[in-house]
Design a protein around this motif. Structure first.
Motif, PDB file in Angstrom:
ATOM      1  N   GLY A 167       0.838  -1.194   0.000  1.00 40.11           N
ATOM      2  CA  GLY A 167       0.000   0.000   0.000  1.00 40.11           C
ATOM      3  C   GLY A 167       0.872   1.243   0.000  1.00 40.11           C
ATOM      4  N   ARG A 168       0.553   2.159  -0.891  1.00 33.07           N
ATOM      5  CA  ARG A 168       1.323   3.412  -0.970  1.00 33.07           C
ATOM      6  C   ARG A 168       0.511   4.531  -0.333  1.00 33.07           C
ATOM      7  NH1 ARG A 168       5.621   3.017  -4.914  1.00 33.07           N
ATOM      8  NH2 ARG A 168       5.632   0.927  -5.829  1.00 33.07           N
ATOM      9  N   LEU A 169       1.071   5.087   0.741  1.00 29.05           N
ATOM     10  CA  LEU A 169       0.370   6.100   1.515  1.00 29.05           C
ATOM     11  C   LEU A 169       0.650   7.499   0.995  1.00 29.05           C
ATOM     12  CD1 LEU A 169       1.051   4.744   5.120  1.00 29.05           C
ATOM     13  CD2 LEU A 169      -1.029   4.475   3.770  1.00 29.05           C
ATOM     14  N   ALA A 170      -0.380   8.335   1.069  1.00 29.58           N
ATOM     15  CA  ALA A 170      -0.212   9.752   0.768  1.00 29.58           C
ATOM     16  C   ALA A 170       0.166  10.491   2.049  1.00 29.58           C
ATOM     17  CB  ALA A 170      -1.496  10.318   0.175  1.00 29.58           C
ATOM     18  N   LEU A 171       0.455  11.739   1.905  1.00 26.94           N
ATOM     19  CA  LEU A 171       0.848  12.568   3.049  1.00 26.94           C
ATOM     20  C   LEU A 171      -0.387  13.003   3.838  1.00 26.94           C
ATOM     21  CD1 LEU A 171       3.219  14.031   4.460  1.00 26.94           C
ATOM     22  CD2 LEU A 171       2.856  15.932   2.876  1.00 26.94           C
ATOM     23  N   HIS A 172      -0.230  13.101   5.156  1.00 30.70           N
ATOM     24  CA  HIS A 172      -1.273  13.617   6.059  1.00 30.70           C
ATOM     25  C   HIS A 172      -2.551  12.793   6.029  1.00 30.70           C
ATOM     26  CE1 HIS A 172       1.342  16.949   6.778  1.00 30.70           C
ATOM     27  NE2 HIS A 172       1.153  17.513   5.609  1.00 30.70           N
ATOM     28  N   GLN A 173      -2.430  11.485   6.071  1.00 28.10           N
ATOM     29  CA  GLN A 173      -3.610  10.638   6.163  1.00 28.10           C
ATOM     30  C   GLN A 173      -4.009  10.437   7.625  1.00 28.10           C
ATOM     31  OE1 GLN A 173      -2.754   7.882   2.219  1.00 28.10           O
ATOM     32  NE2 GLN A 173      -3.533   6.961   4.067  1.00 28.10           N
ATOM     33  N   GLN A 174      -5.269  10.081   7.814  1.00 28.82           N
ATOM     34  CA  GLN A 174      -5.790   9.817   9.148  1.00 28.82           C
ATOM     35  C   GLN A 174      -6.096   8.330   9.301  1.00 28.82           C
ATOM     36  OE1 GLN A 174      -9.141  12.306  10.045  1.00 28.82           O
ATOM     37  NE2 GLN A 174      -7.992  14.213   9.840  1.00 28.82           N
ATOM     38  N   PHE A 175      -5.728   7.776  10.432  1.00 24.61           N
ATOM     39  CA  PHE A 175      -6.022   6.380  10.741  1.00 24.61           C
ATOM     40  C   PHE A 175      -6.810   6.333  12.045  1.00 24.61           C
ATOM     41  CE2 PHE A 175      -1.983   6.295   8.380  1.00 24.61           C
ATOM     42  CZ  PHE A 175      -2.351   5.482   7.316  1.00 24.61           C
ATOM     43  N   VAL A 176      -7.977   5.701  12.005  1.00 29.93           N
ATOM     44  CA  VAL A 176      -8.836   5.583  13.178  1.00 29.93           C
ATOM     45  C   VAL A 176      -9.099   4.095  13.413  1.00 29.93           C
ATOM     46  CG1 VAL A 176     -11.021   6.228  14.241  1.00 29.93           C
ATOM     47  CG2 VAL A 176      -9.909   7.806  12.654  1.00 29.93           C
ATOM     48  N   VAL A 177      -8.647   3.580  14.550  1.00 29.20           N
ATOM     49  CA  VAL A 177      -8.746   2.149  14.817  1.00 29.20           C
ATOM     50  C   VAL A 177      -9.618   1.908  16.052  1.00 29.20           C
ATOM     51  CG1 VAL A 177      -6.492   1.720  13.793  1.00 29.20           C
ATOM     52  CG2 VAL A 177      -6.663   2.138  16.242  1.00 29.20           C
ATOM     53  N   PRO A 178     -10.220   0.719  16.153  1.00 28.29           N
ATOM     54  CA  PRO A 178     -11.019   0.388  17.346  1.00 28.29           C
ATOM     55  C   PRO A 178     -10.183   0.456  18.614  1.00 28.29           C
ATOM     56  CG  PRO A 178     -11.436  -1.180  15.573  1.00 28.29           C
ATOM     57  CD  PRO A 178     -10.267  -0.352  15.139  1.00 28.29           C
ATOM     58  N   LYS A 179     -10.828   0.798  19.728  1.00 26.15           N
ATOM     59  CA  LYS A 179     -10.114   0.989  20.984  1.00 26.15           C
ATOM     60  C   LYS A 179      -9.437  -0.280  21.493  1.00 26.15           C
ATOM     61  CE  LYS A 179     -12.941   4.859  22.648  1.00 26.15           C
ATOM     62  NZ  LYS A 179     -13.872   5.327  23.700  1.00 26.15           N
ATOM     63  N   ASN A 180      -9.943  -1.433  21.099  1.00 23.74           N
ATOM     64  CA  ASN A 180      -9.314  -2.672  21.571  1.00 23.74           C
ATOM     65  C   ASN A 180      -8.159  -3.118  20.676  1.00 23.74           C
ATOM     66  OD1 ASN A 180     -11.406  -3.064  19.678  1.00 23.74           O
ATOM     67  ND2 ASN A 180     -11.686  -5.203  20.264  1.00 23.74           N
ATOM     68  N   PHE A 181      -7.752  -2.256  19.748  1.00 20.68           N
ATOM     69  CA  PHE A 181      -6.581  -2.492  18.921  1.00 20.68           C
ATOM     70  C   PHE A 181      -5.615  -1.321  19.061  1.00 20.68           C
ATOM     71  CE2 PHE A 181      -9.477  -5.408  16.906  1.00 20.68           C
ATOM     72  CZ  PHE A 181      -8.681  -6.423  16.403  1.00 20.68           C
ATOM     73  N   LYS A 182      -4.358  -1.581  18.776  1.00 17.53           N
ATOM     74  CA  LYS A 182      -3.349  -0.540  18.664  1.00 17.53           C
ATOM     75  C   LYS A 182      -2.751  -0.602  17.259  1.00 17.53           C
ATOM     76  CE  LYS A 182      -1.899  -0.743  23.531  1.00 17.53           C
ATOM     77  NZ  LYS A 182      -0.753  -1.024  24.435  1.00 17.53           N
ATOM     78  N   LEU A 183      -2.441   0.549  16.700  1.00 19.22           N
ATOM     79  CA  LEU A 183      -1.757   0.596  15.408  1.00 19.22           C
ATOM     80  C   LEU A 183      -0.317   1.002  15.667  1.00 19.22           C
ATOM     81  CD1 LEU A 183      -2.157   0.224  12.371  1.00 19.22           C
ATOM     82  CD2 LEU A 183      -2.685   2.663  12.211  1.00 19.22           C
ATOM     83  N   LEU A 184       0.599   0.082  15.443  1.00 19.82           N
ATOM     84  CA  LEU A 184       2.000   0.289  15.767  1.00 19.82           C
ATOM     85  C   LEU A 184       2.843   0.390  14.505  1.00 19.82           C
ATOM     86  CD1 LEU A 184       2.438  -2.398  18.595  1.00 19.82           C
ATOM     87  CD2 LEU A 184       1.744  -0.008  18.842  1.00 19.82           C
ATOM     88  N   ALA A 185       3.902   1.173  14.579  1.00 22.60           N
ATOM     89  CA  ALA A 185       4.895   1.251  13.511  1.00 22.60           C
ATOM     90  C   ALA A 185       6.103   0.425  13.949  1.00 22.60           C
ATOM     91  CB  ALA A 185       5.285   2.695  13.240  1.00 22.60           C
ATOM     92  N   VAL A 186       6.331  -0.689  13.269  1.00 22.90           N
ATOM     93  CA  VAL A 186       7.394  -1.617  13.664  1.00 22.90           C
ATOM     94  C   VAL A 186       8.489  -1.600  12.605  1.00 22.90           C
ATOM     95  CG1 VAL A 186       7.929  -3.995  14.296  1.00 22.90           C
ATOM     96  CG2 VAL A 186       5.656  -3.060  14.784  1.00 22.90           C
ATOM     97  N   PRO A 187       9.747  -1.388  12.991  1.00 22.02           N
ATOM     98  CA  PRO A 187      10.843  -1.307  12.008  1.00 22.02           C
ATOM     99  C   PRO A 187      11.106  -2.641  11.329  1.00 22.02           C
ATOM    100  CG  PRO A 187      11.709  -1.311  14.242  1.00 22.02           C
ATOM    101  CD  PRO A 187      10.221  -1.182  14.371  1.00 22.02           C
ATOM    102  N   LEU A 188      11.530  -2.565  10.061  1.00 23.51           N
ATOM    103  CA  LEU A 188      11.844  -3.779   9.323  1.00 23.51           C
ATOM    104  C   LEU A 188      12.905  -4.613  10.031  1.00 23.51           C
ATOM    105  CD1 LEU A 188      11.953  -2.741   5.535  1.00 23.51           C
ATOM    106  CD2 LEU A 188      10.061  -3.741   6.833  1.00 23.51           C
ATOM    107  N   CYS A 189      13.875  -3.942  10.627  1.00 26.78           N
ATOM    108  CA  CYS A 189      14.957  -4.668  11.293  1.00 26.78           C
ATOM    109  C   CYS A 189      14.456  -5.480  12.480  1.00 26.78           C
ATOM    110  CB  CYS A 189      16.058  -3.693  11.730  1.00 26.78           C
ATOM    111  SG  CYS A 189      15.514  -2.408  12.876  1.00 26.78           S
ATOM    112  N   GLN A 190      13.332  -5.087  13.050  1.00 30.35           N
ATOM    113  CA  GLN A 190      12.761  -5.833  14.175  1.00 30.35           C
ATOM    114  C   GLN A 190      11.914  -7.009  13.693  1.00 30.35           C
ATOM    115  OE1 GLN A 190      11.140  -3.433  17.392  1.00 30.35           O
ATOM    116  NE2 GLN A 190       9.487  -4.910  17.728  1.00 30.35           N
TER     117      GLN A 190
END
Length: 219
Positions: A167-190
């Motif tokens: 998926g190719r993201l544009a600039l300044h997008q909004q992400f809204v997720v359910p409260k029982n989930f977290k949206l995490l940014a995980v590095p490729l090296c991890q």
């Protein structure tokens, strides 16, 4: 020797232009350029392995091959690519996506599932998100937990197919997720080789992305 540097710069620019034209150059925007919010929690099926097998059998009997699509969404943090993952109960990590409806195309289905996972509701598509190429495919030959990145030649009727799309993201997008989930940014090296934490598919994402070049966008 001082005249050689501009030549190298020109070659680099030409190479980057070629990569862009071929789709192998991916622009990554800083994590700080995105907005992350939450909405009401959603019900999640708590299934034992045996229950999942029963459901797979029922779905297969009704609809045939089960096809799922998931998105690999990338952002930049500390000059390194990070993958956006949904976390549930602190130990379950998933890529956003889900099962296709009968007759639904991969792209339309993935956009619908991304809306249901990352937007206010499933009727509001994530704006500016472009579904790119399929970068990986896994098969479930039988009613079992293991999936394989190939279809064994002796299997004529696989039970499930999972496709990963970039998926190719544009600039300044909004992400809204359910409260029982977290949206995490995980590095490729991890993620690399960390099957114990992220499972056999997500831990392979760094290898799947090795053919791409990343352009760290500054804003």
């Amino acid at each position: 020797m001082g005249e050689e540097a501009p030549v190298l710069d020109i070659e680099s620019s030409e190479e980057n232009a070629t990569r862009r034209n071929q789709g192998s150059m991916v622009d990554l925007y800083p994590l700080s350029s995105y907005y992350f919010g939450s909405r009401d929690a959603v019900r999640v099926k708590d299934e034992m392995i045996a229950d999942r097998v029963v459901r797979l059998k029922s779905d297969y009997a009704a609809h045939g091959l089960r096809t799922c699509v998931e998105a690999v969404l990338l952002v930049e943090l500390f000059k390194h690519p990070h993958v956006l993952l949904l976390q549930y109960r602190n130990s379950i990590f998933k890529l956003p996506g889900g099962r296709l409806r009968p007759g639904e195309s991969d792209v339309d289905g993935l956009k619908r599932k991304l809306a249901s996972k990352l937007s206010v509701n499933e009727n509001v598509l994530v704006p500016g998100l472009e579904v790119g190429e399929c970068i990986g495919k896994w098969w479930r030959p039988n009613f079992e937990t293991l999936m394989y990145p190939f279809l064994p030649p002796n299997v004529k009727h696989p039970k499930e197919c999972l496709k990963l799309f970039l998926g190719r993201l544009a600039l300044h997008q909004q992400f809204v997720v359910p409260k029982n989930f977290k949206l995490l940014a995980v590095p490729l090296c991890q993620l690399h080789g960390n099957e114990k934490t992220y499972g056999p598919i997500i831990s392979q994402i760094p290898k799947l992305l090795s053919k791409f070049s990343f352009n760290m966008m500054e804003i």
